[in-house]
Design an enzyme around this catalytic site. Structure first.
Site, PDB file in Angstrom:
ATOM      1  N   TYR A 469       1.065  -3.085 -11.292  1.00 59.39           N
ATOM      2  CA  TYR A 469       0.839  -3.399  -9.728  1.00 59.39           C
ATOM      3  C   TYR A 469       1.022  -4.900  -9.441  1.00 59.39           C
ATOM      4  CZ  TYR A 469      -0.884  -3.181  -5.371  1.00 59.39           C
ATOM      5  OH  TYR A 469      -1.016  -3.129  -3.682  1.00 59.39           O
ATOM      6  N   SER A 549       3.993   0.662  -3.878  1.00 61.44           N
ATOM      7  CA  SER A 549       3.608  -0.173  -2.740  1.00 61.44           C
ATOM      8  C   SER A 549       4.186  -1.645  -3.372  1.00 61.44           C
ATOM      9  CB  SER A 549       2.162  -0.072  -2.317  1.00 61.44           C
ATOM     10  OG  SER A 549       1.802  -0.684  -1.230  1.00 61.44           O
ATOM     11  N   ASP A 633       5.529   7.124   6.454  1.00 61.40           N
ATOM     12  CA  ASP A 633       4.609   5.980   5.632  1.00 61.40           C
ATOM     13  C   ASP A 633       4.632   4.729   6.965  1.00 61.40           C
ATOM     14  OD1 ASP A 633       3.779   3.765   4.455  1.00 61.40           O
ATOM     15  OD2 ASP A 633       4.770   4.351   2.465  1.00 61.40           O
ATOM     16  N   HIS A 668       1.974   6.826   3.249  1.00 60.08           N
ATOM     17  CA  HIS A 668       1.909   5.861   1.896  1.00 60.08           C
ATOM     18  C   HIS A 668       1.340   6.684   0.591  1.00 60.08           C
ATOM     19  CE1 HIS A 668       2.628   1.938   0.569  1.00 60.08           C
ATOM     20  NE2 HIS A 668       1.262   1.905   0.108  1.00 60.08           N
TER      21      HIS A 668
END
Length: 701
Positions: A469, A549, A633, A668
């Protein structure tokens, strides 16, 4: 900034590309000028989520993608195994409200978990079943909040994965709806004040598309029970422009605590004495330089967790009558490990993260260390929350090979007992996890946990997913997932790297991966892949990189910087246009991590240098790519993924497919129906294995 629009229409609708025929995306070039540099944006029109042209493009792309996926010979087998493994009963830790004990339960493959309750005689009934809220299971419970006596409840729902919610108010005993819904609520909790009403947060409804239009000024409201939403009073945010505002009432109903921020890092902190009529809002912290949160109060004594002068966080105390930082006193000092905290049963639980795994220390309200909580193993533990009078608390424990198990905990004796162990058709004993520390480009040591079957041959031929991430102070800690279990069963390696930009080592680790240091994150990820290859866990022909993301940005940046490193790239709901991300929904709040193209020429040049949409080049052989997003989203708008996919399809060289899978009625990720989640994961794993050369599953199911 100056814009000149030039339209260039491509007449053909289909372009032949090897065995695939992609829809040709029309180019309508928009020229943007930043600090004297002109940037072409040929796919700006895909940002219009309300247009028929965009809808037609989505349909055409999905046709190509699903035609491809349907031809993968083992896709059906993979789905059957995923569903079988997923199909086990899941029960949450219980909580008491009024005369009932509530808990969530999913019988295995229900799209949404159901909120049940039992009365004092143990009679069970369904309290809220979100599976009945919509025909396709795409409406989910976002939050549920009861009054102290359990007589009233307010719950919010999300439709099609949107961040925009509606709040419904019920008599909790009879389940009768009491008044009209509260609508247009976003990024909000629900916090009751006695039985009079509750606090919630939202933005003014934007003009244009509710899914993509900018939302910039958050406000805290109080809804008084029995009145219309139009009369709800703004408590904070009507004068001061803040992007994120939240409010919560302390357990004793004495104080309203308000947090306000302009970005995802750093917050102001305020307090209001609710026991005094017309009391003023008092400032505790008046800047955005640090993160601060009140975790508990005993009368007027406040317990605050903060990273002010403590990058790894500490807990301080102060009296509410004089609460500013110069009066703070250390309660639990900072250590070398990152601290988070919870309260329950009259104790404070300090949860430390040491190299991404959990240690828990229990303190009383005077700061005395009671004990280190003995956990069931090495992994992630969380919970321990509850009201002061609770005599039993609950926590969960998991790691990459251990399904999440709930334990009851006696805070007086420190005794843990297994409360709910899931019955998953997966033999954890056949698998192992190993933490390694590899060296990044600038010499920084970065931790990574690698999980696989015991006895794995280090021959460079193991299909491997590298996940990360690397942003927003988010920490990736060990956790079991069914999707990863299926991957491991197929002889796959699953590696998770704890990159800079995350929160694993506190604020300094986070800041080392932000703004003009963002390249550190990409370098850390590249080095993780190189380590896996050097140690012969895998090779470039068998390596896939995945992230969602901000992790989707990570994948997009790395695959454009080092397309030779991996065979497959899986960017999900990614932030991919770094020059325009801040113009959509609440994107401007991400500027602490990214900076914006308007900040300075230096920042513009830096963002342009790694922005995935702007770094796809003609003549490059990019890895097999499956971009995934949702058409609803409104966190990271799908236009990011649309434009990136269009660029890749236009410029890709070589036989590797570049596809985009656009889930309809999905956002999302939060609240996504189980059925859609399974289908998406199966498609990503099938696509990955197929493009690594597997014509059948490596291991029989």
């Amino acid at each position: 900034m100056r814009k000149i629009i030039v339209t260039m229409v491509v007449s053909s609708t289909i372009a032949s590309f090897g065995q695939l025929k992609y829809p040709v995306t029309e180019k309508k070039i928009v020229n943007d000028t930043y600090f004297g540099t002109t940037i072409q944006d040929p796919y700006r029109w895909l940002e219009d989520d309300k247009s028929a042209e965009t809808a037609a493009w989505v349909k055409a792309e999905n046709e190509v993608t699903f035609n491809y996926l349907e031809k993968i010979p083992f896709r059906k087998q993979l789905k059957e195994r995923m569903e079988k493994l997923w199909n086990y009963e899941k029960i949450s830790a219980p909580f008491k409200r009024g005369n009932y004990t509530y808990y969530y339960k999913n019988n295995g493959l229900q799209n949404q978990s159901v909120l049940y309750r039992k009365d004092k005689n143990g009679k069970e009934e369904i309290f809220l079943d979100p599976n009945t809220f919509s025909a396709d299971g795409s409406t989910s419970l976002a939050s549920v909040s009861f009054t102290e006596d359990g007589s009233l409840v307010a719950y919010s729902i999300s439709e099609a994965g949107s961040d925009w919610n509606k709040i419904t108010i019920l008599d909790a005993v009879t389940k009768k709806k009491l008044e009209a819904e509260i609508v247009d609520v976003k990024f909000s909790g629900i916090s009751w004040y006695k039985n009079e009403g509750f606090y919630y947060s939202s933005y003014d409804k934007p003009e244009g598309s509710q899914l993509s239009a900018k939302t910039d000024q958050h406000k805290l409201y109080f809804h008084k029970l029995g009145t219309s939403q139009k009369s709800d009073k703004v408590i904070f945010g009507d004068q001061e422009k803040r992007r994120y505002v939240g409010g919560g009432v302390t357990e004793d109903n004495k104080y309203l605590i308000i947090s306000a921020s302009t970005s995802t890092s750093g917050n102001e902190l305020y307090i209001k004495d609710l026991s005094k009529a017309d009391s003023k809002i008092v400032t505790i912290v008046d800047n955005f330089e640090t993160d601060n949160s009140i975790i508990e109060n005993v009368g007027s004594k406040l317990y605050i967790i903060t990273n002010k002068n403590a990058p790894n966080q500490k807990i301080v105390t102060v009296d509410a009558s004089n609460p500013t930082p110069e009066n703070w006193k250390d309660f639990i000092p900072e250590t070398k490990n990152v601290l988070s905290a919870n309260t329950g049963g009259g104790f404070i639980f300090a949860e430390y993260m040491k190299d991404a795994v959990t240690q828990v220390l229990q303190y009383d309200y005077n700061g005395k260390l009671i004990r280190e909580v003995k956990l069931p193993g090495v992994g992630s533990a969380g919970g321990f929350g509850g009201k002061k009078e609770e005599t039993t608390l609950y926590y969960s424990f998991t790691n990459y090979t251990t399904p999440g198990t709930i334990y009851s905990y006696d805070p007086k004796t420190g005794t843990s007992k297994e409360y709910e162990k899931p019955k998953v058709d997966f033999n954890s004993a056949d698998y192992e996890s190993k933490q390694v520390f590899y060296t990044s480009k600038d010499g920084t040591k970065v931790p990574m946990i690698i999980t696989h079957k015991k006895g794995l041959k280090l021959n460079g031929k193991n299909p491997t997913i590298l996940y990360a991430y690397g942003g927003f102070n988010v920490s990736l800690t060990p956790a079991f997932s069914v999707s990863n279990a299926v991957w491991l069963e197929q002889g796959g390696v699953y590696a998770v790297a704890n990159l800079r930009g995350g929160g694993e080592y506190g604020k300094e680790w986070h800041d080392a991966g932000t703004q003009l240091k963002k390249q550190n994150v990409f370098d850390d990820f590249i080095a993780a892949g190189e380590y896996l290859i050097a140690q012969k866990y895998t090779s470039s022909d068998f390596l896939a990189i995945r992230g969602g993301s901000n992790g989707g940005l990570l994948v997009g940046a790395v695959m454009t910087q080092r397309p030779d490193l991996m065979k497959v790239a899986l960017p999900a709901v990614g932030v991919l246009d770094m020059l325009r991300y801040h113009t959509f929904t609440a994107g401007a709040g991400w500027a602490y991590d990214y900076g914006t193209a308007e900040d300075s020429k230096e920042m513009f040049d830096y963002l342009k240098g790694y922005s995935p949409v702007h770094n796809v080049k003609s003549g490059v052989k990019y890895p097999a790519t499956l971009v995934t997003t949702g058409d609803h989203d409104d966190r990271v708008v799908p236009a990011h993924s649309f434009k990136f996919a269009a660029e890749l399809q236009d410029k890709q060289t070589g036989p590797n497919p570049v596809l985009i899978r656009i889930e309809t009625n999905a956002g999302h990720g939060a609240g996504k129906p189980v059925s859609k989640t399974i289908e998406e994961i199966v498609d990503m794993q099938a696509f990955t294995l197929y493009n690594m050369g597997f014509k059948q599953l490596p291991y029989k199911i």
